[in-house]
Design a protein around this motif. Sequence first.
Motif, PDB file in Angstrom:
ATOM      1  N   UNK A   1       0.857  -1.231   0.022  1.00 45.64           N
ATOM      2  CA  UNK A   1       0.123   0.087  -0.149  1.00 45.64           C
ATOM      3  C   UNK A   1       0.963   1.223  -0.098  1.00 45.64           C
ATOM      4  N   UNK A   2       1.037   1.950  -1.268  1.00 41.06           N
ATOM      5  CA  UNK A   2       2.250   3.065  -1.238  1.00 41.06           C
ATOM      6  C   UNK A   2       1.220   4.297  -1.762  1.00 41.06           C
ATOM      7  N   UNK A   3       1.127   5.178  -0.725  1.00 43.17           N
ATOM      8  CA  UNK A   3       0.647   6.557  -1.091  1.00 43.17           C
ATOM      9  C   UNK A   3      -0.806   6.529  -1.379  1.00 43.17           C
ATOM     10  N   UNK A   4      -1.715   5.675  -0.436  1.00 41.65           N
ATOM     11  CA  UNK A   4      -2.986   5.461  -0.704  1.00 41.65           C
ATOM     12  C   UNK A   4      -3.773   6.152   0.689  1.00 41.65           C
ATOM     13  N   UNK A   5      -3.592   7.508   0.631  1.00 45.40           N
ATOM     14  CA  UNK A   5      -4.047   8.370   1.831  1.00 45.40           C
ATOM     15  C   UNK A   5      -5.448   8.003   2.260  1.00 45.40           C
ATOM     16  N   UNK A   6      -6.245   7.539   1.505  1.00 47.90           N
ATOM     17  CA  UNK A   6      -7.824   6.967   1.924  1.00 47.90           C
ATOM     18  C   UNK A   6      -7.763   5.738   2.855  1.00 47.90           C
ATOM     19  N   UNK A   7      -6.688   5.014   2.659  1.00 48.65           N
ATOM     20  CA  UNK A   7      -6.702   3.979   3.551  1.00 48.65           C
ATOM     21  C   UNK A   7      -6.216   4.061   5.094  1.00 48.65           C
ATOM     22  N   UNK A   8      -7.035   3.530   5.674  1.00 45.79           N
ATOM     23  CA  UNK A   8      -6.749   3.521   7.249  1.00 45.79           C
ATOM     24  C   UNK A   8      -6.627   2.318   8.143  1.00 45.79           C
ATOM     25  N   UNK A   9      -6.450   2.452   9.281  1.00 49.85           N
ATOM     26  CA  UNK A   9      -6.359   1.158  10.142  1.00 49.85           C
ATOM     27  C   UNK A   9      -7.380   0.380   9.938  1.00 49.85           C
ATOM     28  N   UNK A  10      -8.600   0.949   9.744  1.00 46.43           N
ATOM     29  CA  UNK A  10     -10.033   0.008   9.758  1.00 46.43           C
ATOM     30  C   UNK A  10      -9.636  -1.161   8.551  1.00 46.43           C
ATOM     31  N   UNK A  11      -9.165  -0.655   7.354  1.00 50.27           N
ATOM     32  CA  UNK A  11      -8.985  -1.651   5.979  1.00 50.27           C
ATOM     33  C   UNK A  11      -7.963  -2.367   6.440  1.00 50.27           C
ATOM     34  N   UNK A  12      -6.631  -2.207   7.193  1.00 51.86           N
ATOM     35  CA  UNK A  12      -5.668  -2.808   7.509  1.00 51.86           C
ATOM     36  C   UNK A  12      -6.237  -3.994   8.383  1.00 51.86           C
TER      37      UNK A  12
END
Length: 500
Positions: A269-280
């Motif tokens: 996941x590289x420079x995907x600022x909309x991804x958060x702890x929830x997705x991870x």
Amino acid sequence: MQVEEQTEYVLVEAPDYISDLPDECLACIFQSLSSGDRKSCSLVCRRWLRIEGQSRHRLSLNAQSDLLPFVTSLFSRFDAVTKLALKCDRRSVSIGDEALVAISIRCRNLTRLKLRACREITDAGMAAFAKNCKALKKFSCGSCAFGAKGMNAMLDNCASLEDLSVKRLRGITDGATAEPIGPGLAAASLKTICLKELYNGQCFGPLIIGSKNLKTLKLFRCSGDWDKLLQVIADRVTGMVEIHLERLQVSDTGLVAISNCLNLEILHLVKTPECTDIGLVSIAERCRLLRKLHIDGWKAHRIGDDGLMAVAKYCLNLQELVLIGVNPTQISLELLASNCQNLERLALCGSDTVGDVEISCIAAKCVALKKLCIKSCPVSDHGLEALANGCPNLVKVKVKKCRAVTYECADLLRMKRGSLAVNLDSGEPEHQDASASDGGVQENVDEFHPVPNQMPLPSIAPSSTGRSTSFKSRFGLWSGKSFAACTFRGWSSGNSSSRG
């Protein structure tokens, strides 16, 4: 009477063992030589010229328009080529359809083709090529001008295609009028799809969705919202083991969809600022076979301890973790070190929260760690000193732009652990030390290495034919130029196909 004795010297020719060698043995010798040596050998005699040409399986050509008159003679000599690279300078006029078709007629056994900046090739040329070279297994194109029709012709005719890489394909129509690409016959055999810098990369959606045996999906800098398409892809293609998302408009919705790929082993996941702890967290809870995780948080501060603790809790097979612009604390790092007993490679770059306490924790807990990289973190000599007695399997340490770490500390660490390679770059000139230098960056790892021909024609580009890059270059992250980029290239290329 004096008699003069005369001594006669008889010259006895040494036996010509080379001439007794079968052609097959001589060909094997040629294949072990460098590009320059092969060229020299081909000039020894007619037999060597013939054998060298017939044993050439890889060829890289300067694909300018003046190549056309030489195609027949060139491929009459190199009649066993199966891997071909055609590259043109961006300021020059490339070969067109006529040359490509002529090549395809003489190289019907091609299994790999790479096209770079061949802007004169059209859909018609690609269609004719695909009909002649149906055995193609790997196709890569960049900065070309053909469009969806040409790509679909490849997919419809090359039923054995396993690896597809497309970068900056100019001929794809923008907007709603874009012609969908795929799935075609190749969808059944495709295992890897890589899309880079495409304005309308989502027109490849039918191909990705139809590729039921797809194992690797890489999406780099492709415009558009990918959440909905990823939902459909992950629902239909559940066997993927490797996914790269870089500078892509994707959110936790897309990550939740990806979590349906229960066999996932590698995630970038590289420079995907909309991804958060929830997705991870969703990924970690369901993709428990994860071995390699690369996250570039881009200082968005949306992925941190919560996501990493979920990884530590569920992904016990983790071997490689790269965190850039992410701020883990001792809480998550200690849990990762305690639970992930197979963690061998760790990179921490641009993390404001990684200091001496965190490095000391890593030194005490990460018993399997072999390679540690630290860049632009508030680490001092005290933290680095902890490595002297910790991480018993540590082989290499790279420290860059950590101003509180001194060369004296690095020298002390080398002295205490003689087998440990320590590379320190604090931005100041460093004295030369044999143990502090190591290999370079591995370039173009996803492509086959081209081999030049040996005819003195102006349209043929010289290139190196060395074997796959050396052991050192596999770990390109230890070179000094671009630490983060080297980390991704070195680690991903060195172990992308390994399991367990």
